[in-house]
Structures are given as C-alpha cells and as structure tokens.
Design an enzyme around this catalytic site. Structure first.
Site: not given
Length: 266
Positions: A113, A247
């Site tokens: 990320s 995610h």
C-alpha cells in the site's frame, strides 16, 4: 575506582540511536552468513510487526529488514513524517549509513500500500547513488501516476477511519478502543497526509525489475492501475500476480506471497 558502564545502541533512546538501528527491525538469517536482504515497508498506519511472520517462510540465507516509521511503537515519541521526500531520504540515508550499511548484499524492496510508494522512491534514490536494487516488489498500490488520492479531509477522523475500514478487516478493531485510538491516530493521519500529497505526474522509470501484487477483491486499486507499474521499469522486466482477498490479502496469504517473492529475489 570508578566503574565504566557500556551503553548499547538498543538501550539508547530511539532519537539517539544510529539511523540504521532506529529505522530497521532486523530479522537475522539462520545461515552463517546472509546472501541477500529483503527490506519491507508497511502500509499507512502500519508497523514493522506486519512482517514478523515472514522469516519463517524465507530461505535460511535471507535477512529480513522491516522499516520502522517514526511516531509508532518504540519510536512513538518521535515526530511523524508527513512528506514523501523526507521519509524516502531518511530511509535511504539509513540504508547507506557507513556505520552499518545494508547495501553490501543484493537488496530487494517490498512495500504494501503506502509502503509501495515509499519503496519505489527509495529505489529511485538508491539507483541515483549507483546502488540498483535486485527487485522492487509492490503490493496493494496503483502506480504513482495512476493512484487516486484518498480524498479524506484533514481533521475528519471518522471519514479517515471509515476509509481504513473499507480496505479490509485488518486490526481495525483497535480504533474502537479509546485509549488505543488516541495513541494510533496521529501516525495514521500523518501517513494519509503523506500519501495525499504524493502525486508525481511523471514518475521516473527504474532500471530495477518490478513485480506488482494485488488482492483480487481490492477495490482501492483496480488491476489496470496496478499493471501501470510496468511503465516504471524497462520492457520485459515487469510481472503482475494476484491473490484471492481484499487489500490485506497478504495476511491470510502470507506463505504463498513470500514463496513467490523468494522465486524473484534468488
């Protein structure tokens, strides 16, 4: 007769330790000598603990370093960094510090990320110093020129937490505990300010090979925007791999992900 007391680097306050000691949690390899290193960058609001289980999946001769961002865990008293240039410069300087250099062996960089963007910026700086990484491995993040800003208004903690919870159920329950919320929010806010203001229109390409990873259900970075990392390395030096999950696919798929990374850093 006066006694002499030796003070180790670990016993010093974080702000007084050598840069490498402050910036990296080092998981030593199990072989007599390391043959290569893997440097891992956590996500926004994340810590080096994200990678604590990885050494068990790595070959004996791989040394793992996890980046310790300021403003959390044993660097809690330090100021959080809200600017990408400042953060990437600091990590690069710590990596190449002559007192404890970590660039004497082949070095691969993995980021998840926000950590992907930081790892990319560090890779650029290493290349500029003539130290090309063996591999850049990016996860859960669109290429810098394709990434959309989070769009969270500064000071709106509820919107920020809603954004974080929308990414997946990875330890978000800590923000429901008032004492922990107060402790953890400053670092999360700082990281989101950093990534909100990081918008390179024309990011520089690398000579380093790039591999991108994504969760198939991760709506925060659609596959085309992740595939755009191919534009930031030389032709034929990009690979894309997806795993089931959101995610934070890398938590339940840790063993599979690390196994794939190992094939790429040999």
């Amino acid at each position: 007769m006066a006694s002499t007391q030796l003070t180790t680097a670990a016993a010093l306050p974080a702000s007084r330790r050598p840069p490498a000691d402050r910036w990296f949690r080092v998981h030593r390899c199990r072989a007599p000598r390391a043959a290569r290193r893997l440097l891992c960058f956590p996500h926004a609001g994340g810590t080096a603990h994200l990678f604590h289980g990885w050494p068990a999946h790595l070959p004996d001769d791989v040394e793992l370093l996890a980046v310790r961002y300021p403003g959390r865990q044993d660097r809690l008293a330090e100021r959080c960094i809200e600017d990408m240039t400042e953060l990437a410069d600091a990590v690069t300087d710590a990596l190449t510090d002559t007192r404890a250099p970590y660039t004497d062996l082949p070095l691969a960089l993995f980021g998840h990320s926000m950590g992907s963007a930081v790892a990319y910026e560090v890779a650029l700086r290493l290349e500029a110093r003539g130290l090309r990484p063996a591999q850049l491995l990016v996860s859960g993040r669109a290429a810098p020129h394709r990434a959309l800003p989070p769009g969270v208004r500064d000071g709106d903690d509820e919107a920020l937490l809603a954004t974080v919870r929308g990414l997946g159920d990875h330890q978000t329950e800590v923000y429901d505990i008032p004492e922990l919320r107060e402790l953890l929010l400053p670092a999360l806010r700082a990281d989101y300010r950093l990534i909100e203001t990081y918008r390179p229109d024309r990011p520089l390409p690398l000579r380093t090979p790039v591999t991108a990873y994504t969760g198939r259900d991760d709506t925060s970075c659609p596959a085309p925007s992740v595939g755009a990392w191919a534009e930031l390395t030389e032709p034929g030096r990009f690979a894309l791999r997806s795993f089931p999950g959101d995610h934070f696919y890398l938590v339940p798929r840790e063993a599979e992900l690390v196994a794939d990374i190992v094939t790429r850093i040999r």
